[in-house]
Design a protein around this motif. Structure first.
Motif, PDB file in Angstrom:
ATOM      1  N   UNK A 134       9.449  -7.273  10.550  1.00  0.00           N
ATOM      2  CA  UNK A 134      10.189  -6.719   9.422  1.00  0.00           C
ATOM      3  C   UNK A 134       9.580  -5.431   8.905  1.00  0.00           C
ATOM      4  N   UNK A 135       8.253  -5.347   8.908  1.00  0.00           N
ATOM      5  CA  UNK A 135       7.581  -4.121   8.468  1.00  0.00           C
ATOM      6  C   UNK A 135       7.894  -2.960   9.405  1.00  0.00           C
ATOM      7  N   UNK A 136       7.887  -3.224  10.704  1.00  0.00           N
ATOM      8  CA  UNK A 136       8.177  -2.173  11.675  1.00  0.00           C
ATOM      9  C   UNK A 136       9.625  -1.708  11.560  1.00  0.00           C
ATOM     10  N   UNK A 137      10.543  -2.644  11.377  1.00  0.00           N
ATOM     11  CA  UNK A 137      11.942  -2.265  11.185  1.00  0.00           C
ATOM     12  C   UNK A 137      12.095  -1.442   9.908  1.00  0.00           C
ATOM     13  N   UNK A 138      11.427  -1.867   8.846  1.00  0.00           N
ATOM     14  CA  UNK A 138      11.482  -1.117   7.600  1.00  0.00           C
ATOM     15  C   UNK A 138      10.946   0.296   7.753  1.00  0.00           C
ATOM     16  N   UNK A 139       9.855   0.452   8.523  1.00  0.00           N
ATOM     17  CA  UNK A 139       9.300   1.790   8.738  1.00  0.00           C
ATOM     18  C   UNK A 139      10.292   2.680   9.484  1.00  0.00           C
ATOM     19  N   UNK A 140      10.988   2.105  10.477  1.00  0.00           N
ATOM     20  CA  UNK A 140      11.983   2.880  11.201  1.00  0.00           C
ATOM     21  C   UNK A 140      13.145   3.302  10.320  1.00  0.00           C
ATOM     22  N   UNK A 141      13.627   2.382   9.490  1.00  0.00           N
ATOM     23  CA  UNK A 141      14.725   2.705   8.576  1.00  0.00           C
ATOM     24  C   UNK A 141      14.276   3.733   7.540  1.00  0.00           C
ATOM     25  N   UNK A 142      13.044   3.623   7.103  1.00  0.00           N
ATOM     26  CA  UNK A 142      12.511   4.536   6.083  1.00  0.00           C
ATOM     27  C   UNK A 142      12.516   5.986   6.560  1.00  0.00           C
ATOM     28  N   UNK A 143      12.299   6.194   7.857  1.00  0.00           N
ATOM     29  CA  UNK A 143      12.212   7.554   8.384  1.00  0.00           C
ATOM     30  C   UNK A 143      13.473   8.031   9.096  1.00  0.00           C
ATOM     31  N   UNK A 159      19.677  -1.357  -5.187  1.00  0.00           N
ATOM     32  CA  UNK A 159      19.378  -1.064  -6.589  1.00  0.00           C
ATOM     33  C   UNK A 159      19.481  -2.323  -7.445  1.00  0.00           C
ATOM     34  N   UNK A 160      20.474  -3.165  -7.157  1.00  0.00           N
ATOM     35  CA  UNK A 160      20.617  -4.420  -7.897  1.00  0.00           C
ATOM     36  C   UNK A 160      19.430  -5.347  -7.650  1.00  0.00           C
ATOM     37  N   UNK A 161      18.901  -5.338  -6.429  1.00  0.00           N
ATOM     38  CA  UNK A 161      17.729  -6.171  -6.127  1.00  0.00           C
ATOM     39  C   UNK A 161      16.517  -5.731  -6.937  1.00  0.00           C
ATOM     40  N   UNK A 203      14.319   1.132   3.467  1.00  0.00           N
ATOM     41  CA  UNK A 203      13.189   1.045   4.378  1.00  0.00           C
ATOM     42  C   UNK A 203      11.874   0.843   3.662  1.00  0.00           C
ATOM     43  N   UNK A 204      11.671   1.571   2.558  1.00  0.00           N
ATOM     44  CA  UNK A 204      10.428   1.425   1.792  1.00  0.00           C
ATOM     45  C   UNK A 204      10.321   0.027   1.200  1.00  0.00           C
ATOM     46  N   UNK A 205      11.452  -0.528   0.765  1.00  0.00           N
ATOM     47  CA  UNK A 205      11.445  -1.888   0.218  1.00  0.00           C
ATOM     48  C   UNK A 205      11.062  -2.900   1.286  1.00  0.00           C
ATOM     49  N   UNK A 206      11.676  -2.786   2.466  1.00  0.00           N
ATOM     50  CA  UNK A 206      11.333  -3.689   3.560  1.00  0.00           C
ATOM     51  C   UNK A 206       9.883  -3.526   3.974  1.00  0.00           C
ATOM     52  N   UNK A 207       9.435  -2.273   4.071  1.00  0.00           N
ATOM     53  CA  UNK A 207       8.056  -2.009   4.480  1.00  0.00           C
ATOM     54  C   UNK A 207       7.070  -2.594   3.482  1.00  0.00           C
ATOM     55  N   UNK A 208       7.344  -2.410   2.182  1.00  0.00           N
ATOM     56  CA  UNK A 208       6.439  -2.926   1.158  1.00  0.00           C
ATOM     57  C   UNK A 208       6.465  -4.449   1.112  1.00  0.00           C
ATOM     58  N   UNK A 245       4.392   3.915  -8.923  1.00  0.00           N
ATOM     59  CA  UNK A 245       4.192   5.324  -8.574  1.00  0.00           C
ATOM     60  C   UNK A 245       4.003   5.495  -7.070  1.00  0.00           C
ATOM     61  N   UNK A 246       3.231   4.601  -6.464  1.00  0.00           N
ATOM     62  CA  UNK A 246       3.031   4.672  -5.013  1.00  0.00           C
ATOM     63  C   UNK A 246       4.348   4.453  -4.283  1.00  0.00           C
ATOM     64  N   UNK A 247       5.119   3.459  -4.729  1.00  0.00           N
ATOM     65  CA  UNK A 247       6.413   3.201  -4.102  1.00  0.00           C
ATOM     66  C   UNK A 247       7.355   4.390  -4.269  1.00  0.00           C
ATOM     67  N   UNK A 248       7.369   4.984  -5.464  1.00  0.00           N
ATOM     68  CA  UNK A 248       8.211   6.152  -5.690  1.00  0.00           C
ATOM     69  C   UNK A 248       7.834   7.314  -4.790  1.00  0.00           C
ATOM     70  N   UNK A 249       6.529   7.511  -4.579  1.00  0.00           N
ATOM     71  CA  UNK A 249       6.079   8.585  -3.690  1.00  0.00           C
ATOM     72  C   UNK A 249       6.493   8.315  -2.251  1.00  0.00           C
ATOM     73  N   UNK A 250       6.405   7.062  -1.839  1.00  0.00           N
ATOM     74  CA  UNK A 250       6.811   6.696  -0.476  1.00  0.00           C
ATOM     75  C   UNK A 250       8.311   6.922  -0.287  1.00  0.00           C
ATOM     76  N   UNK A 251       9.115   6.502  -1.272  1.00  0.00           N
ATOM     77  CA  UNK A 251      10.565   6.700  -1.189  1.00  0.00           C
ATOM     78  C   UNK A 251      10.898   8.186  -1.146  1.00  0.00           C
ATOM     79  N   UNK A 252      10.230   8.986  -1.966  1.00  0.00           N
ATOM     80  CA  UNK A 252      10.481  10.426  -1.992  1.00  0.00           C
ATOM     81  C   UNK A 252      10.123  11.075  -0.658  1.00  0.00           C
TER      82      UNK A 252
END
Length: 246
Positions: free
Chosen positions: A24-33, A99-101, A178-183, A210-217
């Protein structure tokens, strides 16, 4: 946020849970990028799978005495076509859901009033409806009162942003997903494999946010650069003049 998320994880996940969390982390990283670049492809595959699952269980839900193979094929075909043809609608739905989650998690953190999360028991008579009812009834009163409005507002906001700013919303949706799945899966993998590493994560919620926001950005910036250009942008280039034109 991590402390609250750990409450939702099973205590003894075993090697299977660890493997699932890593995948799941690897899939999240792929979606994130790369989610925005391959948005239509991902949504088509996802809606085909969703239609097949719904179609397979539809006879059981409606009490039909027929095989689920036919409805599964039909559901996969119908939803798969919508995933390809109107992918923007599915992006808006997905954006609203993610966003609802986060709105639901924020309500839990702010309003749980010290309540610890407990999963309802499952037995032979448990159904999806009964289990969902038990989950809702186990929520603290403050969460029950505010969460529906917060999640509804988040869902509407996601859909509205997709209508007004489609490219920005698509990029932000996939980066946030992706960031949500990765985290979430990353924390689960560490918790299942090396829980002592979690002590190095900053404990204040504002620091984690703040870390999550930076990752999403960062993910949104990368995807904005990699996402395909709209068809109108290419059409705006001037056509070379033909030498035979007068």
């Amino acid at each position: 946020m991590i402390q609250e998320w750990l409450q939702f994880l099973p205590q003894n996940a075993g090697n299977g849970g660890l493997t699932l969390a890593i995948v799941g982390s690897l899939i999240g990283a792929g979606i994130w990028l790369l989610g925005a670049r391959y948005s239509r492809m991902i949504l088509t595959l996802a809606t085909v799978l969703l239609g097949a699952v719904i179609g397979m269980h539809l006879p059981e839900w409606l009490g039909w005495n027929v095989s689920g193979a036919g409805p599964a094929v039909g559901g996969a075909l119908i939803l798969g076509i919508t995933g390809y043809a109107i992918s923007a609608m599915w992006v808006g739905i997905g954006f609203g859901m993610i966003l609802a989650s986060w709105a639901a998690l924020a309500c839990w953190i702010a309003l749980r009033n010290g309540t610890e999360w407990t999963w309802p028991a499952i037995d032979a008579n448990t159904t999806i409806v009964s289990y969902s009812t038990a989950l809702w009834q186990g929520m603290p009163p403050g969460v029950v009162r505010i969460m529906p409005f917060a999640c509804g507002a988040a869902m509407v906001s996601g859909l509205a942003m997709m209508i007004m700013w489609p490219k920005f919303s698509t990029v932000l949706c996939w980066s946030l997903t992706g960031a949500t799945m990765l985290a979430a899966m990353g924390v689960a993998a560490v918790n299942f494999g090396q829980p002592q590493w979690l002590a190095k994560v900053p404990s204040p919620i504002w620091a984690q946010a703040s870390i999550l926001g930076a990752v999403v950005s960062l993910g949104a910036l990368v995807q904005w650069k990699l996402s395909p250009r709209p068809a109108g942008a290419k059409a705006g280039k001037k056509k070379p003049k033909d030498d035979h034109d007068d």
